[in-house]
Motif scaffolding. Sequence first.
Motif, PDB file in Angstrom:
ATOM      1  N   PHE A 218       0.833  -1.208   0.000  1.00  0.00           N
ATOM      2  CA  PHE A 218       0.000   0.000   0.000  1.00  0.00           C
ATOM      3  C   PHE A 218       0.867   1.257   0.000  1.00  0.00           C
ATOM      4  O   PHE A 218       0.621   2.198  -0.775  1.00  0.00           O
ATOM      5  CB  PHE A 218      -0.934   0.009   1.217  1.00  0.00           C
ATOM      6  N   VAL A 219       1.891   1.305   0.857  1.00  0.00           N
ATOM      7  CA  VAL A 219       2.749   2.495   0.939  1.00  0.00           C
ATOM      8  C   VAL A 219       3.479   2.713  -0.388  1.00  0.00           C
ATOM      9  O   VAL A 219       3.558   3.849  -0.880  1.00  0.00           O
ATOM     10  CB  VAL A 219       3.743   2.375   2.122  1.00  0.00           C
ATOM     11  N   CYS A 220       4.002   1.653  -0.988  1.00  0.00           N
ATOM     12  CA  CYS A 220       4.696   1.787  -2.282  1.00  0.00           C
ATOM     13  C   CYS A 220       3.739   2.279  -3.361  1.00  0.00           C
ATOM     14  O   CYS A 220       4.087   3.163  -4.157  1.00  0.00           O
ATOM     15  CB  CYS A 220       5.317   0.463  -2.697  1.00  0.00           C
ATOM     16  N   ALA A 221       2.541   1.719  -3.395  1.00  0.00           N
ATOM     17  CA  ALA A 221       1.554   2.154  -4.380  1.00  0.00           C
ATOM     18  C   ALA A 221       1.166   3.612  -4.144  1.00  0.00           C
ATOM     19  O   ALA A 221       1.007   4.394  -5.093  1.00  0.00           O
ATOM     20  CB  ALA A 221       0.314   1.261  -4.325  1.00  0.00           C
ATOM     21  N   PHE A 222       1.026   4.013  -2.888  1.00  0.00           N
ATOM     22  CA  PHE A 222       0.683   5.396  -2.562  1.00  0.00           C
ATOM     23  C   PHE A 222       1.790   6.354  -3.015  1.00  0.00           C
ATOM     24  O   PHE A 222       1.522   7.379  -3.642  1.00  0.00           O
ATOM     25  CB  PHE A 222       0.441   5.532  -1.046  1.00  0.00           C
ATOM     26  N   VAL A 223       3.037   6.004  -2.706  1.00  0.00           N
ATOM     27  CA  VAL A 223       4.184   6.849  -3.095  1.00  0.00           C
ATOM     28  C   VAL A 223       4.278   6.916  -4.621  1.00  0.00           C
ATOM     29  O   VAL A 223       4.487   8.002  -5.200  1.00  0.00           O
ATOM     30  CB  VAL A 223       5.486   6.321  -2.469  1.00  0.00           C
ATOM     31  N   ALA A 224       4.069   5.789  -5.280  1.00  0.00           N
ATOM     32  CA  ALA A 224       4.097   5.786  -6.755  1.00  0.00           C
ATOM     33  C   ALA A 224       2.968   6.647  -7.300  1.00  0.00           C
ATOM     34  O   ALA A 224       3.140   7.397  -8.270  1.00  0.00           O
ATOM     35  CB  ALA A 224       3.983   4.370  -7.290  1.00  0.00           C
ATOM     36  N   GLY A 225       1.794   6.584  -6.696  1.00  0.00           N
ATOM     37  CA  GLY A 225       0.663   7.406  -7.127  1.00  0.00           C
ATOM     38  C   GLY A 225       0.942   8.877  -6.923  1.00  0.00           C
ATOM     39  O   GLY A 225       0.626   9.718  -7.780  1.00  0.00           O
TER      40      GLY A 225
ATOM     41  N   ALA B 177       3.941  10.258  -6.829  1.00  0.00           N
ATOM     42  CA  ALA B 177       4.971  10.608  -7.810  1.00  0.00           C
ATOM     43  C   ALA B 177       4.351  10.776  -9.197  1.00  0.00           C
ATOM     44  O   ALA B 177       4.671  11.716  -9.948  1.00  0.00           O
ATOM     45  CB  ALA B 177       6.064   9.546  -7.832  1.00  0.00           C
ATOM     46  N   LEU B 178       3.458   9.891  -9.577  1.00  0.00           N
ATOM     47  CA  LEU B 178       2.780   9.969 -10.878  1.00  0.00           C
ATOM     48  C   LEU B 178       1.908  11.225 -10.950  1.00  0.00           C
ATOM     49  O   LEU B 178       1.883  11.914 -11.991  1.00  0.00           O
ATOM     50  CB  LEU B 178       1.939   8.708 -11.083  1.00  0.00           C
ATOM     51  N   GLY B 179       1.214  11.522  -9.822  1.00  0.00           N
ATOM     52  CA  GLY B 179       0.382  12.741  -9.784  1.00  0.00           C
ATOM     53  C   GLY B 179       1.223  13.997  -9.926  1.00  0.00           C
ATOM     54  O   GLY B 179       0.860  14.934 -10.645  1.00  0.00           O
ATOM     55  N   ILE B 180       2.363  14.017  -9.241  1.00  0.00           N
ATOM     56  CA  ILE B 180       3.243  15.175  -9.332  1.00  0.00           C
ATOM     57  C   ILE B 180       3.841  15.276 -10.722  1.00  0.00           C
ATOM     58  O   ILE B 180       3.943  16.359 -11.313  1.00  0.00           O
ATOM     59  CB  ILE B 180       4.333  15.102  -8.246  1.00  0.00           C
ATOM     60  N   GLY B 181       4.223  14.140 -11.299  1.00  0.00           N
ATOM     61  CA  GLY B 181       4.833  14.141 -12.631  1.00  0.00           C
ATOM     62  C   GLY B 181       3.856  14.562 -13.719  1.00  0.00           C
ATOM     63  O   GLY B 181       4.253  15.188 -14.699  1.00  0.00           O
ATOM     64  N   THR B 182       2.597  14.239 -13.615  1.00  0.00           N
ATOM     65  CA  THR B 182       1.631  14.603 -14.648  1.00  0.00           C
ATOM     66  C   THR B 182       1.030  15.958 -14.424  1.00  0.00           C
ATOM     67  O   THR B 182       0.338  16.483 -15.306  1.00  0.00           O
ATOM     68  CB  THR B 182       0.516  13.567 -14.706  1.00  0.00           C
ATOM     69  N   ALA B 183       1.247  16.565 -13.292  1.00  0.00           N
ATOM     70  CA  ALA B 183       0.623  17.876 -13.004  1.00  0.00           C
ATOM     71  C   ALA B 183       1.292  19.018 -13.669  1.00  0.00           C
ATOM     72  O   ALA B 183       2.162  19.149 -14.330  1.00  0.00           O
ATOM     73  CB  ALA B 183       0.619  18.139 -11.506  1.00  0.00           C
TER      74      ALA B 183
END
Length: 174
Positions: free
Chosen positions: A159-166, A168-174
């Motif tokens: 869960f923590v890895c998926a949250f951090v990846a999410g 990171a993905l949110g920050i990268g696409t913003a």
Amino acid sequence: MSDRKVKKDETNKEIINMSEAAGILDRFVGDVSKKSATKQILIGAGSGWATGYITMKVGKMAAIAVGGGIILLQVANQQGYIQIDWNKINKKVDKVTDKVEEAVTGQGPSWADKAERFVDRKLNQAEDALKKKSKKAHKWYTNLIGDDTGCKINDLHIFVCAFVAGVALGIGTA
């Protein structure tokens, strides 16, 4: 007939029945010393076996009852169904110990002995409290990382890895 007379008659019948059973046993066994050596051995072995068998059965039942009761009480204590007041038990044990010591030696315990018991008991309580805190911390730590030997992946880690990846993905696409 009165109740008293009926009870007396019943008691007399029981005594007669018991005496009949004793008579049967007496006829079967008789005076063992007058029997042959073979019969003496057989009667001795048979009665010894019966006594041992009955003793083992009754002994096992008693051991199971006492041991099971102790185990049930300990489980109930561990689960919190019952609460044992160890301070109260220790005070009663101290009183009994003091009385026994006074009866044996003729004098009660000195104030130094009482102080030693008090300090010893308080040190045991402090040690128990530290062990409980240590167990809580250890449990939290092992739940987080897996176990004492190292990190093992569990649901929290995923869960923590998926949250951090999410994130990171949110920050990268913003």
